[in-house]
Motif scaffolding. Structure first.
Motif, PDB file in Angstrom:
ATOM      1  N   PHE A 150       0.828  -1.204   0.000  1.00 20.24           N
ATOM      2  CA  PHE A 150       0.000   0.000   0.000  1.00 20.24           C
ATOM      3  C   PHE A 150       0.864   1.257   0.000  1.00 20.24           C
ATOM      4  CE2 PHE A 150      -1.983   3.357   2.582  1.00 20.24           C
ATOM      5  CZ  PHE A 150      -3.089   3.625   1.804  1.00 20.24           C
ATOM      6  N   ILE A 151       1.914   1.260   0.820  1.00 18.19           N
ATOM      7  CA  ILE A 151       2.788   2.434   0.902  1.00 18.19           C
ATOM      8  C   ILE A 151       3.503   2.677  -0.428  1.00 18.19           C
ATOM      9  CG2 ILE A 151       4.878   3.336   2.007  1.00 18.19           C
ATOM     10  CD1 ILE A 151       3.981   1.968   4.578  1.00 18.19           C
ATOM     11  N   MET A 152       3.892   1.604  -1.100  1.00 19.39           N
ATOM     12  CA  MET A 152       4.655   1.748  -2.340  1.00 19.39           C
ATOM     13  C   MET A 152       3.761   1.947  -3.555  1.00 19.39           C
ATOM     14  SD  MET A 152       7.618  -1.095  -1.642  1.00 19.39           S
ATOM     15  CE  MET A 152       8.609  -0.466  -2.972  1.00 19.39           C
ATOM     16  N   SER A 153       2.454   1.894  -3.355  1.00 19.16           N
ATOM     17  CA  SER A 153       1.529   2.110  -4.467  1.00 19.16           C
ATOM     18  C   SER A 153       1.006   3.542  -4.428  1.00 19.16           C
ATOM     19  CB  SER A 153       0.357   1.132  -4.375  1.00 19.16           C
ATOM     20  OG  SER A 153      -0.624   1.418  -5.351  1.00 19.16           O
ATOM     21  N   ASP A 154       0.853   4.120  -5.610  1.00 20.98           N
ATOM     22  CA  ASP A 154       0.341   5.490  -5.707  1.00 20.98           C
ATOM     23  C   ASP A 154      -1.171   5.530  -5.935  1.00 20.98           C
ATOM     24  OD1 ASP A 154       2.921   6.475  -5.422  1.00 20.98           O
ATOM     25  OD2 ASP A 154       3.301   6.417  -7.582  1.00 20.98           O
ATOM     26  N   THR A 155      -1.757   4.386  -6.217  1.00 22.29           N
ATOM     27  CA  THR A 155      -3.168   4.369  -6.598  1.00 22.29           C
ATOM     28  C   THR A 155      -4.051   3.574  -5.635  1.00 22.29           C
ATOM     29  OG1 THR A 155      -2.787   2.446  -8.035  1.00 22.29           O
ATOM     30  CG2 THR A 155      -2.574   4.631  -9.036  1.00 22.29           C
ATOM     31  N   GLN A 156      -3.452   2.773  -4.770  1.00 20.29           N
ATOM     32  CA  GLN A 156      -4.254   1.907  -3.903  1.00 20.29           C
ATOM     33  C   GLN A 156      -4.983   2.722  -2.844  1.00 20.29           C
ATOM     34  OE1 GLN A 156      -2.502  -1.127  -1.139  1.00 20.29           O
ATOM     35  NE2 GLN A 156      -3.269  -2.564  -2.673  1.00 20.29           N
ATOM     36  N   LEU A 157      -6.236   2.384  -2.622  1.00 23.66           N
ATOM     37  CA  LEU A 157      -7.064   3.064  -1.634  1.00 23.66           C
ATOM     38  C   LEU A 157      -7.004   2.315  -0.299  1.00 23.66           C
ATOM     39  CD1 LEU A 157     -10.204   3.709  -3.862  1.00 23.66           C
ATOM     40  CD2 LEU A 157      -8.325   5.297  -3.410  1.00 23.66           C
ATOM     41  N   TYR A 158      -7.422   3.010   0.756  1.00 23.66           N
ATOM     42  CA  TYR A 158      -7.454   2.364   2.063  1.00 23.66           C
ATOM     43  C   TYR A 158      -8.418   1.178   2.067  1.00 23.66           C
ATOM     44  CZ  TYR A 158      -4.652   5.902   4.458  1.00 23.66           C
ATOM     45  OH  TYR A 158      -3.624   6.698   4.862  1.00 23.66           O
ATOM     46  N   SER A 159      -9.518   1.310   1.363  1.00 22.32           N
ATOM     47  CA  SER A 159     -10.474   0.199   1.300  1.00 22.32           C
ATOM     48  C   SER A 159      -9.840  -1.033   0.661  1.00 22.32           C
ATOM     49  CB  SER A 159     -11.717   0.630   0.505  1.00 22.32           C
ATOM     50  OG  SER A 159     -11.364   1.025  -0.812  1.00 22.32           O
ATOM     51  N   GLU A 160      -8.986  -0.812  -0.345  1.00 28.04           N
ATOM     52  CA  GLU A 160      -8.298  -1.936  -0.976  1.00 28.04           C
ATOM     53  C   GLU A 160      -7.279  -2.560  -0.029  1.00 28.04           C
ATOM     54  OE1 GLU A 160      -8.458  -0.463  -5.631  1.00 28.04           O
ATOM     55  OE2 GLU A 160      -6.788   0.172  -4.368  1.00 28.04           O
TER      56      GLU A 160
END
Length: 298
Positions: A150-160
């Motif tokens: 999640f930290i290394m992704s620019d598009t992932q949402l908290y819900s994901e």
């Protein structure tokens, strides 16, 4: 006596020791990011190569089970056999073969709660303890790995993120439970057919294989039905609904505060008017017109 040159050199060394090198800090940050990315890639690559049967979160538990199985096989031999049996309300672990070839388990029958038996991962108590340890390791690893992704992704949402954690932990927990059930069932089955007792190798390997197979099957179901996406959408909708509910609640509270303030102000005005009129009436009746006119009609 302190020499000026020595004092200057010491001051420079002290300053250099406390100075922060931006280039060095940037290099350290890049190295940590590259290390984290390598871990995430290894996690995803292992899951891809094994079809979801193994990844960095389930690998430690599998290795621990394999180690326990190796120690047991080393103790009783590849052809060694054991089974569990309940007698007088107590569960016993019964070993087949020659006790003389064993170094620790010299007897032929032990209570399932015996430390010797538990140390080799045999019996219900040992299976439950191993399952709890594997579950703690698995949950910790999945949470850490999903957060890293999640930290290394620019598009992932908290819900994901929460959906990934929930699905990964659920699949891992079911797989661990299936492996525990397989180990217990294998030992019980061996007890039911003592004439052809199942070798310990088959019980240990069967438990590991069952756990991996269940994990793989659940992973395929997850991909087939898009469980993560649906759960993520449900969590996102729930979050938005909660946010809307909180906003509506806040709006209602603010409106109630405004209404209450207006009512208090109106009550205050009416009270002031009442006491003012009461004061005038009192002065008129008890002070007379002269005093009244002196106060109010100047």
């Amino acid at each position: 006596m302190v020499y000026p040159l020595a004092e200057q050199r010491l001051a420079q060394q002290h300053s250099a020791a406390h100075d922060v090198n931006p280039v060095q800090d940037e290099a350290i940050a890049v190295s940590l990011e590259a290390f984290a990315q390598a871990i995430v890639d290894a996690h995803q690559g292992m899951a891809l190569m094994t079809g979801g049967a193994l990844d960095l979160a389930t690998l430690p538990g599998t290795l621990l089970d394999s180690r326990s199985g190796h120690q047991l096989l080393k103790e009783i031999g590849i052809k060694g056999r054991y089974y569990t049996k309940i007698a007088n309300g107590k569960t016993y672990v019964i070993f087949k073969g020659y006790p003389a070839v064993r170094e620790v388990l010299k007897g032929t029958r032990y209570l399932s709660s015996s430390p010797k038996v538990v140390a080799f991962g045999i019996g219900p108590e040992a299976i439950r303890a191993g399952g709890r340890a594997n579950a703690v390791i698995m949950i910790t690893c999945y949470v850490a790995l999903d957060i890293m992704q999640f930290i290394m992704s620019d598009t992932q949402l908290y819900s994901e993120l929460f959906a990934n954690i929930i699905v990964d932990v659920a699949i891992g927990a079911v797989a661990i439970g299936a492996g525990m059930a397989a180990a217990a069932a294998g030992a019980l089955l061996a007890g039911a057919i003592t004439t052809v007792a199942i070798p310990a190798l088959a019980i240990t390997a069967g438990a590991i294989v069952v756990g991996m197979a269940v994990g793989m099957a659940l992973g395929q179901l997850d991909k087939m039905f898009g469980l993560r996406e649906k759960l993520s959408a449900a969590l996102r909708w729930t979050g938005e609904a909660v946010e809307r509910g909180l906003q509506k609640t806040g709006q209602v509270i603010r409106e109630a505060q405004v209404s209450m303030r207006q009512k208090v102000e109106e009550l205050e005005r009416r009270s002031n008017r009442f006491f003012y009129n009461l004061e005038r009436e009192t002065i008129w009746h008890f002070g007379g017109p002269d005093l009244y006119n002196q106060i109010y009609r100047r």
